[in-house]
Scaffold this motif. Structure first.
Motif, short mmCIF file in Angstrom:
data_model
loop_
_atom_site.label_atom_id
_atom_site.label_comp_id
_atom_site.label_asym_id
_atom_site.label_seq_id
_atom_site.Cartn_x
_atom_site.Cartn_y
_atom_site.Cartn_z
N ASP A 59 48.45 26.41 29.33
CA ASP A 59 48.66 24.97 29.45
C ASP A 59 49.25 24.51 28.12
N ASP A 60 50.45 23.89 28.15
CA ASP A 60 51.08 23.49 26.90
C ASP A 60 50.76 22.04 26.52
N GLY A 61 49.73 21.47 27.10
CA GLY A 61 49.27 20.15 26.70
C GLY A 61 49.78 19.01 27.57
N ASP A 62 50.73 19.27 28.46
CA ASP A 62 51.25 18.18 29.29
C ASP A 62 50.60 18.16 30.66
N GLY A 63 49.56 18.97 30.87
CA GLY A 63 48.85 18.97 32.14
C GLY A 63 49.46 19.89 33.19
N LEU A 64 50.53 20.58 32.84
CA LEU A 64 51.16 21.48 33.78
C LEU A 64 51.05 22.92 33.29
N ALA A 65 50.90 23.84 34.21
CA ALA A 65 50.83 25.24 33.84
C ALA A 65 52.18 25.71 33.33
N VAL A 66 52.18 26.54 32.29
CA VAL A 66 53.40 27.08 31.75
C VAL A 66 53.82 28.27 32.61
N THR A 67 55.03 28.23 33.14
CA THR A 67 55.48 29.29 34.03
C THR A 67 56.58 30.15 33.43
N GLY A 68 57.07 29.80 32.27
CA GLY A 68 58.16 30.56 31.67
C GLY A 68 59.49 30.23 32.29
N GLY A 69 59.56 29.15 33.05
CA GLY A 69 60.78 28.78 33.73
C GLY A 69 61.92 28.46 32.78
N THR A 70 61.66 27.94 31.60
CA THR A 70 62.71 27.58 30.67
C THR A 70 63.45 28.81 30.18
N ALA A 71 62.74 29.85 29.76
CA ALA A 71 63.37 31.08 29.29
C ALA A 71 64.11 31.77 30.42
N LEU A 72 63.49 31.82 31.58
CA LEU A 72 64.13 32.46 32.72
C LEU A 72 65.39 31.72 33.14
N THR A 73 65.35 30.41 33.10
CA THR A 73 66.53 29.62 33.43
C THR A 73 67.66 29.90 32.45
N ALA A 74 67.34 29.99 31.17
CA ALA A 74 68.36 30.27 30.16
C ALA A 74 68.98 31.65 30.39
N ILE A 75 68.18 32.63 30.77
CA ILE A 75 68.70 33.97 31.03
C ILE A 75 69.65 33.93 32.23
N TRP A 76 69.27 33.23 33.29
CA TRP A 76 70.13 33.13 34.48
C TRP A 76 71.44 32.41 34.16
N ILE A 77 71.38 31.37 33.35
CA ILE A 77 72.60 30.64 32.98
C ILE A 77 73.51 31.53 32.16
N ALA A 78 72.94 32.27 31.19
CA ALA A 78 73.74 33.16 30.36
C ALA A 78 74.36 34.27 31.21
N GLY A 79 73.60 34.84 32.13
CA GLY A 79 74.13 35.87 33.01
C GLY A 79 75.25 35.34 33.90
N GLY A 80 75.07 34.13 34.41
CA GLY A 80 76.11 33.51 35.23
C GLY A 80 77.38 33.25 34.45
N ALA A 81 77.23 32.78 33.19
CA ALA A 81 78.41 32.54 32.35
C ALA A 81 79.14 33.84 32.06
N LEU A 82 78.39 34.91 31.79
CA LEU A 82 78.99 36.22 31.55
C LEU A 82 79.75 36.70 32.79
N ALA A 83 79.13 36.59 33.96
CA ALA A 83 79.78 37.01 35.20
C ALA A 83 81.04 36.18 35.46
N LEU A 84 80.99 34.88 35.20
CA LEU A 84 82.15 34.03 35.39
C LEU A 84 83.28 34.44 34.44
N GLY A 85 82.93 34.76 33.20
CA GLY A 85 83.93 35.21 32.23
C GLY A 85 84.61 36.50 32.67
N ILE A 86 83.83 37.43 33.20
CA ILE A 86 84.40 38.69 33.68
C ILE A 86 85.34 38.45 34.84
N VAL A 87 84.94 37.60 35.77
CA VAL A 87 85.80 37.28 36.91
C VAL A 87 87.09 36.63 36.45
#
Length: 178
Positions: A137-165
């Motif tokens: 719990d990071d203090g805002d009453g919501l469970a921490v799910t790691g969604g921010t880091a995972l989202t950043a990884i998916w965005i970076a992977g998508g940008a890399l794939a777009l660049g290759i295409v």
């Protein structure tokens, strides 16, 4: 050949009428479903579905989630140790259920009330807030799910794939123009 056409037309006719019928579930309006209480391990929440059911209709409540079999579903303080419970809606068509979550509750729990004669379905999702000081719990009453880091990884992977295409398209266009 004619038999195949007749068979195909028959299947199309059945699909035309059967598929929309299967998708016609009746749902309680979202604004008629309320959840009160703080969902925490061992805590109690009350789920109320207001005026959606036929007065006096039996309503089947089910609880789905991690460790749901350890939860207690209660009707007017009479606890039942199970994952499902049937009770009658009141005179206004409302039904309420107290849910005591298990001591080791985590994640999201779904509470569904289904009118056994009307077929009306009301669903509420309850996400358990971590309160054990384990760092989930990071203090805002919501469970921490790691969604921010995972989202950043998916965005970076998508940008890399777009660049290759884009590089492949550019190379193909150059070869085609030569």
């Amino acid at each position: 050949m004619f038999k195949k056409i007749i068979a195909g037309a028959g299947i199309a006719l059945v699909a035309l009428f059967a598929v929309p019928t299967a998708a016609q579930a009746l749902y309680a309006p979202e604004d008629s479903i309320t959840v009160t209480g703080t969902p925490a391990p061992g805590g109690t929440v009350t789920v109320t579905i207001d005026a959606a059911f036929t007065p006096g209709e039996d309503v089947s409540f089910t609880l789905t989630g991690e460790n749901a079999s350890a939860a207690t579903l209660a009707v007017f303080k009479a606890a039942v140790e199970t994952k499902s419970l049937t009770k009658a809606a009141d005179a206004s068509g409302s039904a309420a259920l107290d849910v005591t979550l298990p001591a080791n509750a985590s994640g999201t729990y779904t509470i569904t009330g289904t009118g056994l004669s009307s077929g009306i379905v009301g669903t509420a999702a309850v996400t358990v807030v971590a309160g054990d000081g384990s760092g989930t719990d990071d203090g805002d009453g919501l469970a921490v799910t790691g969604g921010t880091a995972l989202t950043a990884i998916w965005i970076a992977g998508g940008a890399l794939a777009l660049g290759i295409v884009l590089l492949l398209v550019r190379t193909m266009r150059r070869k085609a123009s030569v």
